[in-house]
Design a protein around this motif. Structure first.
Motif, PDB file in Angstrom:
ATOM      1  N   LYS A 150       0.822  -1.214   0.000  1.00  0.00           N
ATOM      2  CA  LYS A 150       0.000   0.000   0.000  1.00  0.00           C
ATOM      3  C   LYS A 150       0.854   1.261   0.000  1.00  0.00           C
ATOM      4  O   LYS A 150       0.472   2.277  -0.574  1.00  0.00           O
ATOM      5  N   ARG A 193       2.806   0.643 -10.264  1.00  0.00           N
ATOM      6  CA  ARG A 193       2.066   1.278 -11.369  1.00  0.00           C
ATOM      7  C   ARG A 193       0.562   1.252 -11.110  1.00  0.00           C
ATOM      8  O   ARG A 193       0.043   0.331 -10.464  1.00  0.00           O
ATOM      9  N   THR A 194      -0.106   2.242 -11.616  1.00  0.00           N
ATOM     10  CA  THR A 194      -1.557   2.316 -11.530  1.00  0.00           C
ATOM     11  C   THR A 194      -2.150   1.119 -12.269  1.00  0.00           C
ATOM     12  O   THR A 194      -1.708   0.778 -13.363  1.00  0.00           O
ATOM     13  N   GLY A 195      -3.117   0.490 -11.672  1.00  0.00           N
ATOM     14  CA  GLY A 195      -3.780  -0.646 -12.289  1.00  0.00           C
ATOM     15  C   GLY A 195      -3.100  -1.978 -12.037  1.00  0.00           C
ATOM     16  O   GLY A 195      -3.554  -3.001 -12.561  1.00  0.00           O
ATOM     17  N   THR A 203      -6.254  -5.318  -9.052  1.00  0.00           N
ATOM     18  CA  THR A 203      -7.646  -5.274  -9.487  1.00  0.00           C
ATOM     19  C   THR A 203      -8.511  -5.900  -8.395  1.00  0.00           C
ATOM     20  O   THR A 203      -7.992  -6.336  -7.366  1.00  0.00           O
ATOM     21  N   TYR A 211       5.712  -3.039 -11.347  1.00  0.00           N
ATOM     22  CA  TYR A 211       6.325  -1.781 -11.838  1.00  0.00           C
ATOM     23  C   TYR A 211       6.253  -1.640 -13.332  1.00  0.00           C
ATOM     24  O   TYR A 211       6.145  -2.541 -14.074  1.00  0.00           O
TER      25      TYR A 211
END
Length: 174
Positions: free
Chosen positions: A124, A130-132, A135, A174
């Motif tokens: 966290k 990286r974003t995403g 999920t 990453y």
């Protein structure tokens, strides 16, 4: 607990019993029974103490701001544990197989849960992810489970090279 850990280091796991710990501490057997009602209770508390020594978070927790640094630190600590307590990672879990050792197994699960929670917290905090990357199906918690499973497997194989796990982290996050 310190004396119990020292006995393990110098004489092995078989040295841990109420009488040997009392003698090494210079106290009566009854004094040890004030804290531990059985050898199993003493051994399980010692196991927890060893896990805590090996995986106690460093001061400042700087190593845990980044997932890669955390993994490298954990594998380094696994190597430290192997050197300080030969056979610990494989032998102690075998001692918790019977029902009378349920308290020891519970302590071991609590320690493992603490490690899992710290892995989730690192995931966290890691600003480099990286974003995403995560999920609804592939959560931080599931990835922490994967990392922890790889760690346990490495412990049993006595393979303390984090390179493969670090590669998985890089390719996944990453």
């Amino acid at each position: 607990m310190k004396t119990s850990r020292e006995l393990i280091q110098s004489q092995g796991w078989s040295a841990i019993n109420i009488r040997s710990v009392a003698a090494a501490c210079g106290v009566s057997v009854g004094s040890i029974y004030n804290y531990f009602d059985s050898k199993a209770a003493l051994v399980s508390a010692t196991v927890e103490s060893v896990w805590h020594e090996i995986f106690h978070c460093p001061e400042g927790r700087a190593a845990f701001q980044d997932t890669q640094a955390c993994i490298a630190w954990m594998y380094g600590q696994m190597e430290y544990g192997r050197k300080q307590y030969p056979g610990f990672f494989t032998l102690h879990s075998l001692g918790f197989m019977g029902e009378e050792k349920a308290g020891g197994a519970q302590r071991m699960r609590q320690t493992w849960q603490h490690i899992l929670e710290e892995l989730c917290a690192v995931l966290k905090r890691d600003a480099r992810i990286r974003t995403g990357a995560f999920t609804e199906q592939f959560t931080r918690e599931r990835f922490a489970d994967v990392l922890f499973s790889l760690m346990l497997s490495a412990l049993l194989r006595e393979d303390y090279d984090p390179a493969a796990v670090l590669e998985i982290v890089c390719r996944t996050l990453y």
